[in-house]
Design a protein around this motif. Sequence first.
Motif, PDB file in Angstrom:
ATOM      1  N   ASP A 157      56.165  33.529  26.448  1.00  0.00           N
ATOM      2  CA  ASP A 157      55.844  34.874  26.916  1.00  0.00           C
ATOM      3  C   ASP A 157      54.536  34.929  27.705  1.00  0.00           C
ATOM      4  OD1 ASP A 157      53.929  34.563  24.964  1.00  0.00           O
ATOM      5  OD2 ASP A 157      54.564  36.272  23.733  1.00  0.00           O
ATOM      6  N   GLY A 158      53.907  33.763  27.924  1.00  0.00           N
ATOM      7  CA  GLY A 158      52.709  33.709  28.737  1.00  0.00           C
ATOM      8  C   GLY A 158      51.401  33.878  27.983  1.00  0.00           C
ATOM      9  N   THR A 159      51.447  34.049  26.681  1.00  0.00           N
ATOM     10  CA  THR A 159      50.229  34.152  25.886  1.00  0.00           C
ATOM     11  C   THR A 159      49.722  32.749  25.519  1.00  0.00           C
ATOM     12  OG1 THR A 159      51.522  34.315  23.844  1.00  0.00           O
ATOM     13  CG2 THR A 159      50.887  36.384  24.934  1.00  0.00           C
ATOM     14  N   ILE A 173      53.578  16.786  23.715  1.00  0.00           N
ATOM     15  CA  ILE A 173      52.200  17.134  23.395  1.00  0.00           C
ATOM     16  C   ILE A 173      52.005  18.641  23.346  1.00  0.00           C
ATOM     17  CG2 ILE A 173      49.800  16.888  24.182  1.00  0.00           C
ATOM     18  CD1 ILE A 173      50.847  14.203  25.511  1.00  0.00           C
ATOM     19  N   ILE A 174      52.693  19.378  24.201  1.00  0.00           N
ATOM     20  CA  ILE A 174      52.667  20.840  24.162  1.00  0.00           C
ATOM     21  C   ILE A 174      54.089  21.352  23.995  1.00  0.00           C
ATOM     22  CG2 ILE A 174      50.549  20.978  25.538  1.00  0.00           C
ATOM     23  CD1 ILE A 174      52.270  21.757  27.954  1.00  0.00           C
ATOM     24  N   GLU A 175      54.229  22.586  23.531  1.00  0.00           N
ATOM     25  CA  GLU A 175      55.545  23.133  23.219  1.00  0.00           C
ATOM     26  C   GLU A 175      56.274  23.677  24.444  1.00  0.00           C
ATOM     27  OE1 GLU A 175      57.263  23.129  20.324  1.00  0.00           O
ATOM     28  OE2 GLU A 175      55.664  21.814  19.588  1.00  0.00           O
ATOM     29  N   SER A 176      55.542  24.241  25.400  1.00  0.00           N
ATOM     30  CA  SER A 176      56.177  24.918  26.522  1.00  0.00           C
ATOM     31  C   SER A 176      55.484  24.529  27.829  1.00  0.00           C
ATOM     32  CB  SER A 176      56.107  26.441  26.334  1.00  0.00           C
ATOM     33  OG  SER A 176      56.551  27.120  27.501  1.00  0.00           O
ATOM     34  N   ASP A 177      56.270  24.540  28.906  1.00  0.00           N
ATOM     35  CA  ASP A 177      55.707  24.261  30.228  1.00  0.00           C
ATOM     36  C   ASP A 177      55.397  25.553  30.990  1.00  0.00           C
ATOM     37  OD1 ASP A 177      58.283  25.080  30.638  1.00  0.00           O
ATOM     38  OD2 ASP A 177      58.931  23.313  31.747  1.00  0.00           O
ATOM     39  N   THR A 178      55.349  26.666  30.275  1.00  0.00           N
ATOM     40  CA  THR A 178      55.101  27.960  30.901  1.00  0.00           C
ATOM     41  C   THR A 178      53.704  28.021  31.515  1.00  0.00           C
ATOM     42  OG1 THR A 178      56.571  29.093  29.362  1.00  0.00           O
ATOM     43  CG2 THR A 178      54.931  30.450  30.500  1.00  0.00           C
ATOM     44  N   CYS A 179      53.621  28.574  32.735  1.00  0.00           N
ATOM     45  CA  CYS A 179      52.354  28.835  33.408  1.00  0.00           C
ATOM     46  C   CYS A 179      52.175  30.343  33.543  1.00  0.00           C
ATOM     47  CB  CYS A 179      52.331  28.188  34.796  1.00  0.00           C
ATOM     48  SG  CYS A 179      52.438  26.376  34.791  1.00  0.00           S
TER      49      CYS A 179
END
Length: 305
Positions: free
Chosen positions: A20-22, A268-274
């Motif tokens: 969700d971008g947070t 390493i991170i859960e999401s590739d969201t920017c």
Amino acid sequence: MYKNRLYGVVIPTITPMHEDGTLDVQSLEKYTEFLIGTGINCLYPNGTNGESLMLTKEERETVAQTMSDVNAKRLPIFIQCGSMTTEETASHVKHAVKIGADGVGIMTPAFFTMDEEAMFEYYSDAIKDVPTDFPIYVYNIPGCTTNDVTPTLLGRLMNTFPNVVGIKYSCPNLMRIEDYLRCCERKPDILIGCDSLFLQCLITGGVGTVTGPGAVFYKRFNRVYRQYMAGDLKGAQETQNQIVKLDRQLAGIPGIPALKTMLKQRGIIESDTCRKPLRKLTQKECDTIARVIENYDKEEENIHE
């Protein structure tokens, strides 16, 4: 005079986000711990790769505080504090001092063109109240900001403020590096923001690189620096050529989404969201990245120093 300075392989860290971008603080903690174990030399949160200009002031403070806490003085950590206003930039600098960072980098404001006097005032106002033993690095990326920190301006800042110790320069211009090295009596620490010129920067007189891809391809970047410092120029040149090959293989893929995709593929991170308007990569781009990483892993397996 300074306990720690930027040198070697410096990672400008990404800012993990939920779908969700947070902010994803848990992934940020995991990512920080991962970087500490890679052998890189320094951490550099809230820079371009951290999407800092699209984060709120509070989000940037959370990122800086979280990474500083997880790091716990194991690596030098320098917080990028440049913002669109002098007031916010100065606030981030003070926050970096408060949380015990080793120093800061300060990018010029972007979009609005400023002359040398305006930029001198901006830097002066941002750092005038910090301790004189707290190192400051100017961050010059004129291709994004439209504001170029000239050698004359860097020299003026270094002559005025003894704790302005160097510059991160994100342009492929080695002649400018030569000019920076001669801008004042004190020799500035120069770090390049162009992966393909890491070794060339060192040879010219620089002290390191600030590299986003170094978070993933850290073995290769660490090896260049290690070989150069050991006097193995031939080996360093061979490794630098391998870095250039990686750079060309990833050309055309948006940089920050690519970094997040690689870190997600690595677990390493859960999401590739920017933060929008940055986009996620296409499946074709993700497949290209997966092949590049697979080939990199195979090549590194055959490296014996």
